[in-house]
Design an enzyme around this catalytic site. Structure first.
Site, PDB file in Angstrom:
ATOM      1  CG  ASP A   1      -2.045   0.973   1.125  1.00 17.66           C
ATOM      2  OD1 ASP A   1      -3.197   0.534   1.033  1.00 17.66           O
ATOM      3  OD2 ASP A   1      -1.784   2.201   1.122  1.00 17.66           O
ATOM      4  CB  ILE A   2       0.805   4.285  -2.140  1.00 16.31           C
ATOM      5  CG1 ILE A   2       1.900   5.184  -2.669  1.00 16.31           C
ATOM      6  CG2 ILE A   2      -0.457   5.066  -1.817  1.00 16.31           C
ATOM      7  CD1 ILE A   2       1.605   5.753  -4.049  1.00 16.31           C
TER       8      ILE A   2
ATOM      9  CG  ASN B   1     -11.919  -0.684   3.858  1.00 16.74           C
ATOM     10  OD1 ASN B   1     -12.225  -1.221   4.922  1.00 16.74           O
ATOM     11  ND2 ASN B   1     -10.803  -0.007   3.706  1.00 16.74           N
TER      12      ASN B   1
ATOM     13  N   GLY C   1     -15.688   2.716   3.994  1.00 17.60           N
ATOM     14  CA  GLY C   1     -14.403   3.403   3.845  1.00 17.60           C
ATOM     15  C   GLY C   1     -13.666   3.068   2.569  1.00 17.60           C
ATOM     16  CD  GLN C   2     -14.684  -0.325  -2.512  1.00 17.58           C
ATOM     17  OE1 GLN C   2     -15.784  -0.692  -2.100  1.00 17.58           O
ATOM     18  NE2 GLN C   2     -14.111  -0.830  -3.584  1.00 17.58           N
TER      19      GLN C   2
ATOM     20  CG  HIS D   1      -8.546  -2.932  -2.539  1.00 16.73           C
ATOM     21  ND1 HIS D   1      -9.467  -2.151  -3.210  1.00 16.73           N
ATOM     22  CD2 HIS D   1      -8.348  -2.332  -1.352  1.00 16.73           C
ATOM     23  CE1 HIS D   1      -9.793  -1.119  -2.467  1.00 16.73           C
ATOM     24  NE2 HIS D   1      -9.136  -1.206  -1.322  1.00 16.73           N
TER      25      HIS D   1
HETATM   26  P1  5GP Z   1      -9.707   1.407   0.328  1.00 16.74           P
HETATM   27  O1  5GP Z   1      -9.949   2.563   1.245  1.00 16.74           O
HETATM   28  O2  5GP Z   1     -10.327   1.620  -1.011  1.00 16.74           O
HETATM   29  O3  5GP Z   1     -10.066   0.086   0.948  1.00 16.74           O
HETATM   30  O4  5GP Z   1      -8.137   1.330   0.183  1.00 16.74           O
HETATM   31  C1  5GP Z   1      -7.444   1.792  -0.918  1.00 16.74           C
HETATM   32  C2  5GP Z   1      -5.978   1.696  -0.569  1.00 16.74           C
HETATM   33  O5  5GP Z   1      -5.240   1.861  -1.749  1.00 16.74           O
HETATM   34  C3  5GP Z   1      -5.514   2.776   0.413  1.00 16.74           C
HETATM   35  O6  5GP Z   1      -4.961   2.160   1.579  1.00 16.74           O
HETATM   36  C4  5GP Z   1      -4.480   3.566  -0.373  1.00 16.74           C
HETATM   37  O7  5GP Z   1      -3.380   3.972   0.392  1.00 16.74           O
HETATM   38  C5  5GP Z   1      -4.080   2.592  -1.464  1.00 16.74           C
HETATM   39  N1  5GP Z   1      -3.694   3.219  -2.719  1.00 16.74           N
HETATM   40  C6  5GP Z   1      -4.365   4.199  -3.390  1.00 16.74           C
HETATM   41  N2  5GP Z   1      -3.730   4.535  -4.523  1.00 16.74           N
HETATM   42  C7  5GP Z   1      -2.626   3.734  -4.579  1.00 16.74           C
HETATM   43  C8  5GP Z   1      -1.564   3.620  -5.523  1.00 16.74           C
HETATM   44  O8  5GP Z   1      -1.498   4.304  -6.541  1.00 16.74           O
HETATM   45  N3  5GP Z   1      -0.604   2.695  -5.252  1.00 16.74           N
HETATM   46  C9  5GP Z   1      -0.651   1.907  -4.132  1.00 16.74           C
HETATM   47  N4  5GP Z   1       0.340   1.028  -3.964  1.00 16.74           N
HETATM   48  N5  5GP Z   1      -1.632   1.995  -3.217  1.00 16.74           N
HETATM   49  C10 5GP Z   1      -2.610   2.903  -3.438  1.00 16.74           C
END
Ligand code: 5GP
Ligand code: ZN
Length: 125
Positions: free
Chosen positions: A30-31, A96, A102-103, A109
């Protein structure tokens, strides 16, 4: 899917710190990690949310779940039991789903998060 960041990562159009890939899934760090270990397991095929999965996706979801302990162990947060049965290590797995879930990225993913339980924050009632 146009303009989907995880489709682009899966296609290699956007770089990521990849830790695993096969014909169905890719996993990368995760970034913006929430813990010492935080990676995402992502299907190559675009599915927006867990709520969009059906019976045809059961094998894919099972594969994603089954990968978590193997990849977590490789990343240093595996679940361990010693000879006396004492447990240690481990990780959290999380999907999420939707705004209240919180998505932020609408490409399915699974988060795998390991470390000293940084998620142990309680919501004030
Ligand atoms: P969500 O909130 O949708 O469950 O989580 C999305 C996750 O994707 C977040 O933890 C966010 O830091 C990660 N993320 C978003 N954009 C990128 C990206 O471009 N690269 C990577 N490696 N992670 C990302
Ligand atoms: Zn996508």
């Amino acid at each position: 899917m146009d303009n989907c960041i995880f489709c682009k990562i899966a296609a290699g159009e956007i770089p990521s710190r990849k830790i695993y890939e096969d014909e169905d899934v890719i996993a990368f760090h995760d970034i913006n990690p929430a813990a010492p270990v935080h990676f995402l397991v992502v299907p190559r095929r675009h599915i927006a949310t867990l709520a969009d999965c059906g019976p045809a996706d059961e094998a894919l979801l099972g594969k994603m779940a089954a990968l978590a302990p193997k990849l977590a162990a490789e990343q240093g947060c595996g679940y361990l039991r010693d000879a006396a049965g004492q447990a240690s290590g481990g990780f959290k797995t999380l999907f999420n789903t939707g705004p209240d879930g919180g998505q932020e990225v609408y490409h399915l993913h699974m988060h795998v998060i390991g470390g000293p339980q940084p998620w142990r924050v309680r919501v004030q009632q």
